[in-house]
Design an enzyme around this catalytic site. Sequence first.
Site, PDB file in Angstrom:
ATOM      1  N   LYS A  73       0.806  -1.080  -0.089  1.00  0.00           N
ATOM      2  CA  LYS A  73       0.012   0.059  -0.087  1.00  0.00           C
ATOM      3  C   LYS A  73       0.768   1.403   0.016  1.00  0.00           C
ATOM      4  O   LYS A  73       0.337   2.430  -0.629  1.00  0.00           O
ATOM      5  CB  LYS A  73      -0.960   0.201   1.084  1.00  0.00           C
ATOM      6  N   ASP A 109      -9.880   2.606   2.349  1.00  0.00           N
ATOM      7  CA  ASP A 109     -10.002   1.868   3.664  1.00  0.00           C
ATOM      8  C   ASP A 109     -10.581   2.661   5.115  1.00  0.00           C
ATOM      9  O   ASP A 109     -11.160   2.127   5.617  1.00  0.00           O
ATOM     10  CB  ASP A 109      -8.428   1.322   4.124  1.00  0.00           C
TER      11      ASP A 109
END
Length: 288
Positions: A73, A109
Amino acid sequence: MKDRLDGHTLLIGLMADPIRHSLSPTMHNSAFAKLGLNYAYLVFEIDNEKLTGAVDAIRTLEMRGSNVSMPNKQKVLPLLDKLDPAAELIGAVNTIVNDHGVLTGYTTDGIGFMQSLANAGLDIRGEKMTLAGAGGAGTAIGIQAALDGVKEISIFNRHDQTWKNAQRMTATINQKTDCHAVLFEITEQNAFKQEIASSMIYCDATGVGMKPLEDKTLVSDPAWFRKDMIVYDTVYAPRVTKLMTVAHAAGVKHVFNGLEMMLEQGAAAFNLWTGAKMPVDYIRKLLF
């Protein structure tokens, strides 16, 4: 599936390691089929060493985009052409959109985390959170929570390669939001216990609890928890993690795994790729 895929089908991926346990293919492919959209979603086991080639493949194969998960990420940032403002602030990406060879990184997220609490009728604005983990998911959760109005966040992290990111995350929250954040080493067990005790919500955004650490948890003593607090584990495989077992033993009323967060972050990514709204209620019934 065979009646839906043809020579015009666009590919979307998920790049992470490990990743074969993921429910994302079921979620997205079921949503594509439900709405009659000509996309296919596949997972690829990609670690940091393979990441550059994998991102290049998004352009080469003219994929519509990809999700990105651990351990990629943050490593993916310099490989992209543009970053959404929220992704730039958070310093992590979990969704890539390919617009004719231009790759833009987004993060969904944190949005998924906050929406999952709202779905359960819970509001943590103005409250205190203790957060374990300052990787891609932890950073997104912490900064999004701060932007949405959480008053205090106590962040616990290992003093390893992610420590600098934990420091950057703490500074960003303190400089860019109205939230006050404090960083601790996870080895400071007395502080860890005390901060959880004074928090409305404890969130574990580490990989502890998933393979190969299914039998592990950062909090093993039920006495650390109160019945009126929220305990949230971002892991969803297994469905009931070791942390959740400890929280249940403490009688905690609101205990979550990462399924609802996964669903809501997926819905946000789905919209970025297709421009359509994911049929969330339909997908929830399939997954849960």
